[in-house]
Write a protein that holds these residues in place. Structure first.
Motif, PDB file in Angstrom:
ATOM      1  N   VAL A 160       0.847  -1.188   0.000  1.00  0.00           N
ATOM      2  CA  VAL A 160       0.000   0.000   0.000  1.00  0.00           C
ATOM      3  C   VAL A 160       0.885   1.241   0.000  1.00  0.00           C
ATOM      4  O   VAL A 160       1.836   1.325   0.785  1.00  0.00           O
ATOM      5  CB  VAL A 160      -0.927   0.016   1.231  1.00  0.00           C
ATOM      6  N   CYS A 161       0.587   2.181  -0.871  1.00  0.00           N
ATOM      7  CA  CYS A 161       1.371   3.420  -0.971  1.00  0.00           C
ATOM      8  C   CYS A 161       2.865   3.111  -1.050  1.00  0.00           C
ATOM      9  O   CYS A 161       3.672   3.675  -0.315  1.00  0.00           O
ATOM     10  CB  CYS A 161       1.067   4.347   0.198  1.00  0.00           C
ATOM     11  N   GLN A 162       3.230   2.236  -1.963  1.00  0.00           N
ATOM     12  CA  GLN A 162       4.626   1.820  -2.079  1.00  0.00           C
ATOM     13  C   GLN A 162       5.541   2.973  -2.465  1.00  0.00           C
ATOM     14  O   GLN A 162       6.656   3.083  -1.951  1.00  0.00           O
ATOM     15  CB  GLN A 162       4.749   0.706  -3.116  1.00  0.00           C
ATOM     16  N   TYR A 163       5.074   3.818  -3.383  1.00  0.00           N
ATOM     17  CA  TYR A 163       5.948   4.871  -3.892  1.00  0.00           C
ATOM     18  C   TYR A 163       5.323   6.261  -3.792  1.00  0.00           C
ATOM     19  O   TYR A 163       6.006   7.247  -4.076  1.00  0.00           O
ATOM     20  CB  TYR A 163       6.310   4.581  -5.346  1.00  0.00           C
ATOM     21  N   ALA A 164       4.055   6.329  -3.429  1.00  0.00           N
ATOM     22  CA  ALA A 164       3.372   7.619  -3.351  1.00  0.00           C
ATOM     23  C   ALA A 164       2.886   7.879  -1.928  1.00  0.00           C
ATOM     24  O   ALA A 164       2.384   6.980  -1.257  1.00  0.00           O
ATOM     25  CB  ALA A 164       2.188   7.644  -4.317  1.00  0.00           C
ATOM     26  N   HIS A 165       3.034   9.091  -1.485  1.00  0.00           N
ATOM     27  CA  HIS A 165       2.558   9.495  -0.156  1.00  0.00           C
ATOM     28  C   HIS A 165       1.029   9.427  -0.137  1.00  0.00           C
ATOM     29  O   HIS A 165       0.372   9.814  -1.104  1.00  0.00           O
ATOM     30  CB  HIS A 165       3.021  10.928   0.124  1.00  0.00           C
ATOM     31  N   PRO A 166       0.431   8.924   0.951  1.00  0.00           N
ATOM     32  CA  PRO A 166      -1.036   8.907   1.013  1.00  0.00           C
ATOM     33  C   PRO A 166      -1.605  10.313   1.076  1.00  0.00           C
ATOM     34  O   PRO A 166      -0.947  11.249   1.539  1.00  0.00           O
ATOM     35  CB  PRO A 166      -1.317   8.138   2.313  1.00  0.00           C
ATOM     36  N   LYS A 167      -2.833  10.452   0.624  1.00  0.00           N
ATOM     37  CA  LYS A 167      -3.498  11.749   0.727  1.00  0.00           C
ATOM     38  C   LYS A 167      -3.833  12.078   2.174  1.00  0.00           C
ATOM     39  O   LYS A 167      -3.725  13.233   2.603  1.00  0.00           O
ATOM     40  CB  LYS A 167      -4.777  11.751  -0.118  1.00  0.00           C
ATOM     41  N   GLN A 168      -4.248  11.047   2.920  1.00  0.00           N
ATOM     42  CA  GLN A 168      -4.552  11.219   4.351  1.00  0.00           C
ATOM     43  C   GLN A 168      -4.172   9.939   5.083  1.00  0.00           C
ATOM     44  O   GLN A 168      -4.294   8.848   4.533  1.00  0.00           O
ATOM     45  CB  GLN A 168      -6.046  11.489   4.578  1.00  0.00           C
ATOM     46  N   CYS A 169      -3.747  10.082   6.319  1.00  0.00           N
ATOM     47  CA  CYS A 169      -3.465   8.913   7.141  1.00  0.00           C
ATOM     48  C   CYS A 169      -3.385   9.335   8.598  1.00  0.00           C
ATOM     49  O   CYS A 169      -2.684  10.293   8.941  1.00  0.00           O
ATOM     50  CB  CYS A 169      -2.143   8.266   6.724  1.00  0.00           C
ATOM     51  N   GLN A 170      -4.112   8.650   9.449  1.00  0.00           N
ATOM     52  CA  GLN A 170      -4.003   8.882  10.884  1.00  0.00           C
ATOM     53  C   GLN A 170      -4.455   7.641  11.634  1.00  0.00           C
ATOM     54  O   GLN A 170      -5.224   6.837  11.129  1.00  0.00           O
ATOM     55  CB  GLN A 170      -4.817  10.097  11.326  1.00  0.00           C
ATOM     56  N   TYR A 171      -3.927   7.501  12.848  1.00  0.00           N
ATOM     57  CA  TYR A 171      -4.310   6.338  13.652  1.00  0.00           C
ATOM     58  C   TYR A 171      -4.032   6.616  15.120  1.00  0.00           C
ATOM     59  O   TYR A 171      -3.209   7.459  15.471  1.00  0.00           O
ATOM     60  CB  TYR A 171      -3.562   5.080  13.205  1.00  0.00           C
ATOM     61  N   TYR A 172      -4.755   5.896  15.972  1.00  0.00           N
ATOM     62  CA  TYR A 172      -4.528   5.968  17.406  1.00  0.00           C
ATOM     63  C   TYR A 172      -3.298   5.144  17.773  1.00  0.00           C
ATOM     64  O   TYR A 172      -3.081   4.047  17.264  1.00  0.00           O
ATOM     65  CB  TYR A 172      -5.728   5.419  18.178  1.00  0.00           C
ATOM     66  N   ASP A 173      -2.490   5.706  18.668  1.00  0.00           N
ATOM     67  CA  ASP A 173      -1.294   5.006  19.156  1.00  0.00           C
ATOM     68  C   ASP A 173      -1.723   4.033  20.251  1.00  0.00           C
ATOM     69  O   ASP A 173      -1.623   4.327  21.446  1.00  0.00           O
ATOM     70  CB  ASP A 173      -0.285   6.022  19.685  1.00  0.00           C
ATOM     71  N   ILE A 174      -2.214   2.880  19.830  1.00  0.00           N
ATOM     72  CA  ILE A 174      -2.728   1.852  20.744  1.00  0.00           C
ATOM     73  C   ILE A 174      -1.854   0.611  20.627  1.00  0.00           C
ATOM     74  O   ILE A 174      -1.821  -0.014  19.560  1.00  0.00           O
ATOM     75  CB  ILE A 174      -4.194   1.509  20.434  1.00  0.00           C
ATOM     76  N   PRO A 175      -1.139   0.224  21.677  1.00  0.00           N
ATOM     77  CA  PRO A 175      -0.279  -0.967  21.596  1.00  0.00           C
ATOM     78  C   PRO A 175      -1.096  -2.242  21.411  1.00  0.00           C
ATOM     79  O   PRO A 175      -2.253  -2.333  21.812  1.00  0.00           O
ATOM     80  CB  PRO A 175       0.448  -0.976  22.954  1.00  0.00           C
ATOM     81  N   SER A 176      -0.472  -3.224  20.798  1.00  0.00           N
ATOM     82  CA  SER A 176      -1.130  -4.504  20.567  1.00  0.00           C
ATOM     83  C   SER A 176      -1.114  -5.368  21.819  1.00  0.00           C
ATOM     84  O   SER A 176      -0.265  -5.205  22.697  1.00  0.00           O
ATOM     85  CB  SER A 176      -0.436  -5.254  19.429  1.00  0.00           C
ATOM     86  N   LEU A 177      -2.064  -6.284  21.898  1.00  0.00           N
ATOM     87  CA  LEU A 177      -2.116  -7.321  22.928  1.00  0.00           C
ATOM     88  C   LEU A 177      -2.417  -8.636  22.227  1.00  0.00           C
ATOM     89  O   LEU A 177      -3.231  -8.671  21.301  1.00  0.00           O
ATOM     90  CB  LEU A 177      -3.215  -7.033  23.966  1.00  0.00           C
ATOM     91  N   LEU A 178      -1.776  -9.707  22.655  1.00  0.00           N
ATOM     92  CA  LEU A 178      -2.037 -11.016  22.071  1.00  0.00           C
ATOM     93  C   LEU A 178      -3.078 -11.753  22.894  1.00  0.00           C
ATOM     94  O   LEU A 178      -3.043 -11.728  24.131  1.00  0.00           O
ATOM     95  CB  LEU A 178      -0.744 -11.829  21.999  1.00  0.00           C
ATOM     96  N   GLN A 179      -4.000 -12.395  22.231  1.00  0.00           N
ATOM     97  CA  GLN A 179      -5.084 -13.078  22.923  1.00  0.00           C
ATOM     98  C   GLN A 179      -4.626 -14.417  23.479  1.00  0.00           C
ATOM     99  O   GLN A 179      -3.718 -15.058  22.956  1.00  0.00           O
ATOM    100  CB  GLN A 179      -6.271 -13.288  21.984  1.00  0.00           C
ATOM    101  N   VAL A 180      -5.274 -14.839  24.542  1.00  0.00           N
ATOM    102  CA  VAL A 180      -5.081 -16.168  25.126  1.00  0.00           C
ATOM    103  C   VAL A 180      -6.419 -16.877  25.020  1.00  0.00           C
ATOM    104  O   VAL A 180      -7.416 -16.437  25.598  1.00  0.00           O
ATOM    105  CB  VAL A 180      -4.625 -16.081  26.598  1.00  0.00           C
ATOM    106  N   GLY A 181      -6.460 -17.974  24.267  1.00  0.00           N
ATOM    107  CA  GLY A 181      -7.727 -18.652  24.051  1.00  0.00           C
ATOM    108  C   GLY A 181      -8.591 -17.887  23.064  1.00  0.00           C
ATOM    109  O   GLY A 181      -8.152 -16.944  22.412  1.00  0.00           O
ATOM    110  N   PRO A 182      -9.868 -18.261  22.955  1.00  0.00           N
ATOM    111  CA  PRO A 182     -10.771 -17.635  21.980  1.00  0.00           C
ATOM    112  C   PRO A 182     -11.334 -16.311  22.488  1.00  0.00           C
ATOM    113  O   PRO A 182     -12.554 -16.139  22.614  1.00  0.00           O
ATOM    114  CB  PRO A 182     -11.867 -18.690  21.809  1.00  0.00           C
TER     115      PRO A 182
END
Length: 255
Positions: A52-74
């Motif tokens: 995605v957007c390999q060579y071109a800058h996106p027109k817009q992009c933003q996201y929340y800085d939320i760390p990942s957590l790995l699940q245990v079980g379902p």
């Protein structure tokens, strides 16, 4: 008795060598993709892997800085909710609450309504019904909204269409619009620490195909709780999502 000499010191990586490694993956020497995201390693890795957007800058992009957590079980849905809460309460604590409320048996959340009710104990949330690939959802994401979304997960965890047999939950933490006006979502979920980059259209199609339950391969002897009417019923997963606003985490904007 002779003593073996100490091992030689480990080689020190040069700055150039360090720059080849982005968020844990070794990138090819000739890499020229996604340089616009070089200051955001997780995002650069996600865009590189998704082409995605390999060579071109996106027109817009933003996201929340939320760390990942790995699940245990379902517990994918509960883990995604715990991410929103910065891990407090934990997915295990949310599971205990969900069991008391008779929303789950093992951690499975096959009802978007039940997960929404759990979410509403911590955030002002909206139970969304309808197609995800629409102007309303795009507007909510571009104005600092977050989504909890059920979908079918393929072998690489990307959205697919398997009639609900691989139902999984993802937390949509942001969006990206490329130079061709394609709308992407930035997602986290409990099966990997990677930041995922998917088209909103593929996620929407996957969300809309959740019609029947299949016993998960990893849990052949477990009993799972299904809502009245099943996955495609009024309390189920098909064309359902949970919209959350008012998060306290920092918003990263790429300009």
């Amino acid at each position: 008795m002779s003593v073996a000499p100490p091992p030689p010191p480990l080689p020190v990586k040069t700055t150039a060598e360090k720059e080849k490694n982005i968020a844990g993956i070794q990138l090819p020497k000739e890499l020229s993709e996604c340089k616009w995201a070089a200051g955001y390693p997780e995002l650069q890795k996600g865009c590189f892997l998704s082409r995605v957007c390999q060579y071109a800058h996106p027109k817009q992009c933003q996201y929340y800085d939320i760390p990942s957590l790995l699940q245990v079980g379902p517990t994918c849905g509960l883990t995604a909710l715990s991410m929103l809460l910065n891990g407090k309460p934990t997915a295990a604590e949310l599971l205990a609450d969900a069991i008391v409320l008779k929303y789950t048996i093992n951690g499975e959340m096959f009802s978007a309504q039940y997960l929404c009710e759990l979410t509403q104990k911590h955030f002002k949330s909206i139970f969304y019904k309808g197609i995800l690939n629409c102007a309303y959802i795009k507007e909510q994401l571009t104005t600092n909204g977050c989504l909890l979304v059920p979908y079918d997960a393929d072998g690489n965890h990307a959205p697919c269409q398997k009639s609900g047999h691989k139902a999984h939950w993802a937390l949509i933490v942001g969006y990206l619009i490329d130079d061709q006006d394609e709308f992407y979502v930035l997602a986290r979920h409990g099966k990997t620490r990677n930041l995922a980059v998917w088209t909103l259209s593929s996620l929407s199609q996957s969300n809309a195909n959740l019609v029947e339950f299949a016993q998960p391969n990893g849990y052949p002897d477990c009993t799972f709780l299904l809502p009245p009417g099943g996955l495609d019923g009024p309390l189920g997963l098909k064309e359902r999502a949970i919209l959350i606003k008012g998060l306290t985490q920092a918003v990263v904007k790429i300009v």
